[in-house]
Scaffold this active site. Structure first.
Site, PDB file in Angstrom:
ATOM      1  N   PHE B 246      45.350  46.045 -20.973  1.00 16.02           N
ATOM      2  CA  PHE B 246      44.872  45.206 -19.866  1.00 16.02           C
ATOM      3  C   PHE B 246      45.290  45.747 -18.504  1.00 16.02           C
ATOM      4  CE2 PHE B 246      45.717  42.232 -23.476  1.00 16.02           C
ATOM      5  CZ  PHE B 246      44.401  42.090 -23.869  1.00 16.02           C
ATOM      6  N   GLY B 473      41.840  48.711 -28.110  1.00 16.66           N
ATOM      7  CA  GLY B 473      41.413  47.519 -28.850  1.00 16.66           C
ATOM      8  C   GLY B 473      39.993  47.145 -28.502  1.00 16.66           C
ATOM      9  N   GLY B 515      35.710  52.986 -18.962  1.00 16.33           N
ATOM     10  CA  GLY B 515      35.912  53.761 -20.179  1.00 16.33           C
ATOM     11  C   GLY B 515      34.664  53.960 -21.016  1.00 16.33           C
ATOM     12  N   ARG B 619      23.073  48.870 -20.589  1.00 14.26           N
ATOM     13  CA  ARG B 619      22.805  48.872 -22.029  1.00 14.26           C
ATOM     14  C   ARG B 619      24.048  48.433 -22.787  1.00 14.26           C
ATOM     15  NH1 ARG B 619      20.156  53.965 -23.734  1.00 14.26           N
ATOM     16  NH2 ARG B 619      18.312  52.719 -24.117  1.00 14.26           N
ATOM     17  N   LEU B 621      26.111  48.839 -25.761  1.00 11.08           N
ATOM     18  CA  LEU B 621      26.201  49.908 -26.757  1.00 11.08           C
ATOM     19  C   LEU B 621      26.442  49.342 -28.150  1.00 11.08           C
ATOM     20  CD1 LEU B 621      28.407  52.246 -24.569  1.00 11.08           C
ATOM     21  CD2 LEU B 621      25.943  52.460 -24.987  1.00 11.08           C
ATOM     22  N   GLY B 695      34.116  45.186 -20.214  1.00  9.78           N
ATOM     23  CA  GLY B 695      35.427  44.692 -20.659  1.00  9.78           C
ATOM     24  C   GLY B 695      36.157  43.860 -19.626  1.00  9.78           C
ATOM     25  N   GLU B 696      35.875  44.112 -18.379  1.00 14.76           N
ATOM     26  CA  GLU B 696      36.573  43.355 -17.337  1.00 14.76           C
ATOM     27  C   GLU B 696      35.680  42.270 -16.743  1.00 14.76           C
ATOM     28  OE1 GLU B 696      39.797  46.702 -16.106  1.00 14.76           O
ATOM     29  OE2 GLU B 696      38.313  46.228 -14.598  1.00 14.76           O
TER      30      GLU B 696
END
Ligand code: FAD
Ligand code: SF4
Lengths: 316, 736
Positions: B246, B473, B515, B619, B621, B695-696
């Protein structure tokens, strides 16, 4: 963690005697509190007496219709026992409001009664704490005291007794049976067991050094609606900010013990006749003489309002 | 490969493997406990000693003396490292904290010694025998007190300009018919990842190998080299599995330096893990902010002026929490102003935590939008839609590469049943509970950075991908595998993915939500090269070659892919680099959050009842991995809204609740129902993958949506996070 020696006792009397033989000895039950404190060197016993196999793991009815709970009965088994669920619902609910499933599997009845405070300064050995190092001072009083006590506290220590089960036990008038190293037995009420801090907050109970709790005795059931309302910042796995354990009759009378506000489960029997008059009148009496900090002042209102919620729930 | 113009159709668009909700390829390793995390490399390192990090017992001052007599004599002790014995150490290029302090102490629990012993228990026991005496000096721990003298931030790599101005904010705000001027606060937060920081360090002569838990391998190598003053070539850093980061494991922290120094001193490999109670004050955290927001609008809800100022604190030289980032882009408005100020505080270092800047800033901005909507008597969804913009409002003409904020809000409103929300707060009751709904927008920058990969093809037709990208993760292993499988026309089980090793080609690692998009694009580039190599090897023209079902077709013939490697393994490497598209377009991911809460009218207890996120992030993934990211982020947002706070003791100068008993994060029972909708989207300006990070994004706005729901339930506006019952209880009227 400091090195220590270890032995396993096989009877209660032997455990008490063993503890008298070795200075600095401690009983080990589930270990869920003691081992954590040892790792942080808040507790540093020189000798451990494992009482896991001394046979106090039964729950039995008493001739008068009460219940005898062995000191080593796990929290899980106690909460699941059919008689407890039927007649002592408050106890089952308080137990299940505590810790987590895994911890309750290990935690024992006596160990739970004797769990130590969760004051964050007590847990950090760099901080001043009269309970950990008598006479050193108390960082919590002028520090972060949101969860700490508002009544029964002292100028030396404002820590709370953090547990849930004992709140229910207090409302149920449970008593504790012990055996001392010389074989002498005695019975204590919970108010006799737990000391208030005064100027000696490191002394938390009236148990003698080598005294072992063998049994907790519940008097015959008292009926009524059993409610345990635990208030906290998340839904589970947190200690109470305030908890109310109540047994309420249809006519509005009842018993109430409160957790999360004092160095022991807080019950004032002389206030209970006020219960039918409502939460406000009762709480005023219950919390008479309270000395909250600025950070935990809200607990005054929270106790009253949680009790109001409980009284409301009991009506439905 | 350089990506300079928007992507056309390419093999990824086949969507045979990409875009599928595939299970994690490393899942079985994790669920069976056989994935080796940093501390667990017992096969590679069979004779480790154990290092225990001792944190400073004071917040600021100087070490007078460290008496090591007793600790040295304790059983099993091999070495004791302190700043005095370690020789000169520098600080890395991202974190400014000194990782082994002494004699000066900059903050509580800053590492001051490492005790090395045969066992962990011996090291810990000996550590407590060190007698450290200090001279305390006064420190600054109170952001509110330091606020008025805090200077403007300095612009830098991770710091935007301190002030931005568009039009005439002050004038427009002063004359706006409807306006809001409020101040909000967010507390310090800790990452609370499951795996504590941990390292095994091993020296072979002057070569150092570290197995560590670190999100960016390239930064890690760079910073180990800088701190220890050794050449980068002498360092190998391995971080194959990471139990959450994180942002809290961006680069080198005290565990790595402690392990490396301890291993040198003890003459054998050393394992170090930071004990949980040390992490909050020793490592980095999300810093607290004070934010002032001013928004002016016309009665029809058009924003005419929007201003956002934010104050945070840090160690000298540290970065600021860029809480104004989202405000610069999210809503239209001709007159705009943002400003960032940074005080010096003597607390642990403030740094990145999931969506740094946006997460914090949107906690404030999206309450402010709710407040202003109410003043305008507008629906908060409609108010947001009204102020949508398709271009960067600070740089007219610079379009968003793709932006479906309006669709996110509309889709969410429909799916959530927003039309059932009562505009008047405090009017929906169920027994003792007051019920309310809240909404917030989400925006998070979608940076993409150059990233390299090596791909190998074996004669069995197995493609092996190697890149130093990490998987914290998030699912990197899986989406990288999916990318290679799609490119090479094979199924996922024919791909082996190897990550997190500095001997592999360089990626930007896991951070800043870059990432997934970056690393898969690097793999794309390498696979383009591998396709060329395969075509060459098989004598098929590249234009004709089709990579399908494990076969390569071309020139009326079909070969098993592995045939290309019959003679020798094919190994190629490439890197994706970028042109100027990210300057020409504003590239961001968007979303909308909807939350319903219940508030107990007696006790003020707040419980989330259901949550919905609608995201639009290029997109997708792998929808399963993406959804996992979003629900995890939503959960973290609930934590930020309702419970997470590192409490500062302003007398002693430290975060008091520095373990997982004191620092509460949501438990399962706090999160009853979550839904995630991922809107169809392709962003050809990003890369051939057409993907953005997600992710964020998922955390941004959540806390404000919760806060707005609490307001809608109770009519009580709390502007100081976290929203705990003590902030409500005095104002709640009992019902039920
Ligand atoms: C993460 C976490 C969360 C928790 N949350 C809660 C919660 O929400 N509510 C709650 O109520 N509790 C909670 N607990 C505390 C938990 O209930 C106690 O740790 C547990 O009940 C202690 O029982 P034990 O048998 O493990 O005690 P031990 O750790 O074995 O012993 C505790 C103490 O009692 C003494 N002792 C034990 N048995 C005897 C005996 N027969 N006679 C005399 N002395 C004895 C020991 O010497 C020791 O000093 C939590 C604990 C943890 C770790
Ligand atoms: S309140 Fe009690 S336990 Fe907490 S620091 Fe003060 S003395 Fe110690």
């Amino acid at each position: 963690m400091k090195t220590f020696t270890y032995e396993r006792a096989s009877t209660p009397a032997e455990a008490a005697a063993a503890s008298a033989r070795t200075p600095g000895a401690k009983f080990l039950a589930g270990g869920t509190n003691l081992l954590d404190l040892m790792k942080l060197e808040i507790e540093a016993p020189q000798h451990i007496i494992d009482i896991g196999k001394i046979g106090l793991n039964k729950i039995e009815s008493t001739p008068t219709g009460g219940l005898r709970i062995g000191a080593l009965v796990s929290n899980t088994n106690l909460a699941a026992h059919p008689i407890v669920r039927r007649d002592y619902g408050l106890l089952a609910r308080a137990l299940l409001a505590g810790a987590s499933g895994q911890l309750r599997n290990k935690a024992t009845t006596a160990g739970n009664l004797l769990q130590r405070t969760r004051c964050p300064y007590f847990y950090d050995t760099n901080q001043l704490c009269n309970k950990r190092v008598p006479g050193s001072g108390c960082a919590a009083i002028a520090g972060f005291s949101r969860q700490l006590g508002i009544i029964g506290t002292s100028t030396s220590c404002i820590a709370t007794y953090p547990g849930d089960m004992a709140v229910a036990m207090r409302a149920l008038d449970a008593t504790v049976e012990t055996v001392k190293a010389n074989g002498a037995k005695r019975t204590l009420s919970l108010d006799q067991l737990y000391r208030l801090p005064g100027q000696t907050p490191h002394l938390e109970t009236t148990l003698e050094k080598n005294e072992l709790i063998t049994t907790v005795v519940l008097p015959p059931p008292v009926g009524g609606v059993h409610i345990y309302h635990k208030v906290r910042d998340r839904s589970s796995y947190a200690f109470a900010l305030v908890s109310v354990g109540a047994i309420l009759k249809k006519d509005g009378t009842g018993r109430v013990a409160v957790g999360g506000i004092a160095p022991r489960p807080w019950r004032i029997e002389s206030a209970e006749p006020l219960l039918p008059s409502g939460a406000k009148a009762f709480t005023a009496q219950l919390l008479k003489g309270a000395r909250p900090t600025k950070e935990n002042e809200f607990k005054l209102a929270l106790v009253e309002r949680t009790l109001a919620a409980v009284l409301n729930e009991a009506k439905h | 490969m350089k990506f300079e113009t928007p992507a056309g159709t390419n093999p990824i668009d086949q969507l045979k493997v990409i875009g599928k909700p595939t299970d994690r390829i490393e899942g079985p390793l994790k669920t069976t406990g056989t994935a080796t995390y940093a501390y667990e490399h017992n096969d590679e390192v069979t004779n480790p000693a154990y290092g225990y990090v001792v944190g400073a017992g004071i917040a600021k001052g100087r070490i007078k003396a460290i008496d090591q007599t007793k600790a040295k004599a304790a059983p099993g002790v091999l070495a004791i490292v302190t700043a005095a014995s370690a020789g000169p150490l520098k600080t890395g290029q991202f974190y400014v904290d000194r990782l082994l302090a002494g004699p000066d102490i900059d903050h509580y629990h800053q590492a001051v010694a490492v005790v090395v012993a045969e066992t962990f228990e011996q090291a810990r026991a000996a550590a407590s025998l060190l007698k450290i005496s200090y001279t305390k000096t006064k420190g600054a721990f109170d952001l509110a007190a330091a606020k008025d003298s805090a200077p403007l931030i300095k612009q830098g790599q991770f710091s935007p300009p301190p002030t931005t101005n568009v039009g005439n904010f002050e004038g427009a705000f002063a004359s706006a018919p409807v306006k809001l001027d409020e101040t909000y606060t967010t507390p310090d937060q800790t990452h609370a990842m499951m795996e504590p920081h941990a390292t095994i360090a091993k020296w072979d002569g002057d070569k150092l190998t570290c197995w560590a838990s670190i999100q960016q391998i390239n930064w890690g190598v760079r910073d180990i080299a800088t701190v220890l003053g050794i050449p980068k070539e002498n360092i190998r850093l391995i971080s194959a599995f990471i139990g959450g980061g994180f942002g809290g494991k961006g680069t080198v922290l005290s565990d790595i330096i402690a392990a490396a120094l301890a291993a040198r001193a003890a003459g054998r490999p050393v394992k170090v893990t930071l004990p949980r109670p040390l992490i909050a004050n020793n490592t980095t955290h999300r810093p607290a902010t004070i934010q002032r927001i001013r928004i002016g609008a016309t009665p029809d809800g058009t924003i005419t002026a929007i201003g956002h100022e934010s104050w945070s604190g840090n160690l000298p030289g540290g970065i600021s929490e860029t809480a104004t980032a989202a405000t610069r882009l999210l809503y239209a408005g001709a007159n705009r102003f943002t400003q960032l100020r940074l005080a010096v505080l003597d607390l642990a270092e403030g740094s990145a935590m999931r969506a740094p800047g946006e997460a914090t800033g949107m906690m404030a901005l999206e309450i402010a939008m709710d407040e202003l909507a109410e003043k305008l008597t507008m629906d908060p969804v409609a108010f947001r839609i009204k102020n949508d913009t398709q271009e960067d409002p600070g740089k007219p003409g610079r379009k968003f590469s793709s932006r479906k904020l309006v669709e996110c809000l509309q889709t969410g409103a429909k799916q959530f049943g927003w039309n059932k929300r009562q505009a008047k707060p405090g009017t929906v009751r169920e027994g003792q509970w007051l019920i309310g709904m809240g909404v917030a927008s989400a925006i998070r920058g979608a940076p993409i950075l150059k990233s390299a990969a090596r791909v190998r093809l074996s004669r069995e037709g197995i493609v092996t991908v190697e890149t130093d990208m990490t998987d914290i993760g998030t699912g990197s292993y899986t989406i990288i595998g999916q990318t290679a499988a799609e490119m090479m026309g094979i199924s996922l089980d024919k791909v082996v993915v190897k990550l997190g090793d500095s001997t592999f080609p360089e990626s930007p690692g896991s951070g800043g939500q870059w990432g997934a998009a970056s690393a898969t694009s690097g793999v794309y580039a390498a696979c383009v090269k591998l396709r060329e190599a395969v075509a060459n090897s098989l004598g098929v023209s590249l234009e004709e070659a089709e990579f399908v079902g494990g076969q390569v077709r071309g020139g009326n013939r079909s070969y098993p892919l592995g045939d290309a490697a019959k003679a020798t393994e094919l190994v190629v490497q490439d890197e994706m680099t970028y042109g100027t598209l990210s300057r020409e377009y504003a590239q961001d991911a968007f979303g909308a959050h909807f939350v319903e809460v219940g508030v107990n009218s007696y006790t003020g207890e707040i419980r989330v009842r259901r949550m919905l996120a609608v995201c639009h992030a290029g997109r997708i993934l792998n929808p399963k991995a993406a959804r996992s990211q979003v629900i995890g982020a939503m959960t973290m947002g609930v934590g930020a809204a309702l419970m997470e706070e590192l409490v500062v003791d302003k007398q002693v100068g430290f975060f008091v609740n520095h373990d997982l008993a004191g620092y509460e994060v949501p438990v399962h029972a706090d999160i009853p129902h979550q839904e995630v909708v991922l809107l169809e989207d392709l962003d050809p300006t990003m890369s051939p993958m057409k993907a953005k990070g997600i992710g964020e994004l998922g955390i941004v706005g959540v806390a404000a949506a919760v806060a707005n729901a609490v307001y809608n339930a109770t009519g009580i506006r709390v502007r100081e996070y976290p929203i705990t019952l003590d902030k409500l209880i005095g104002k709640l009227s009992i019902n039920g």
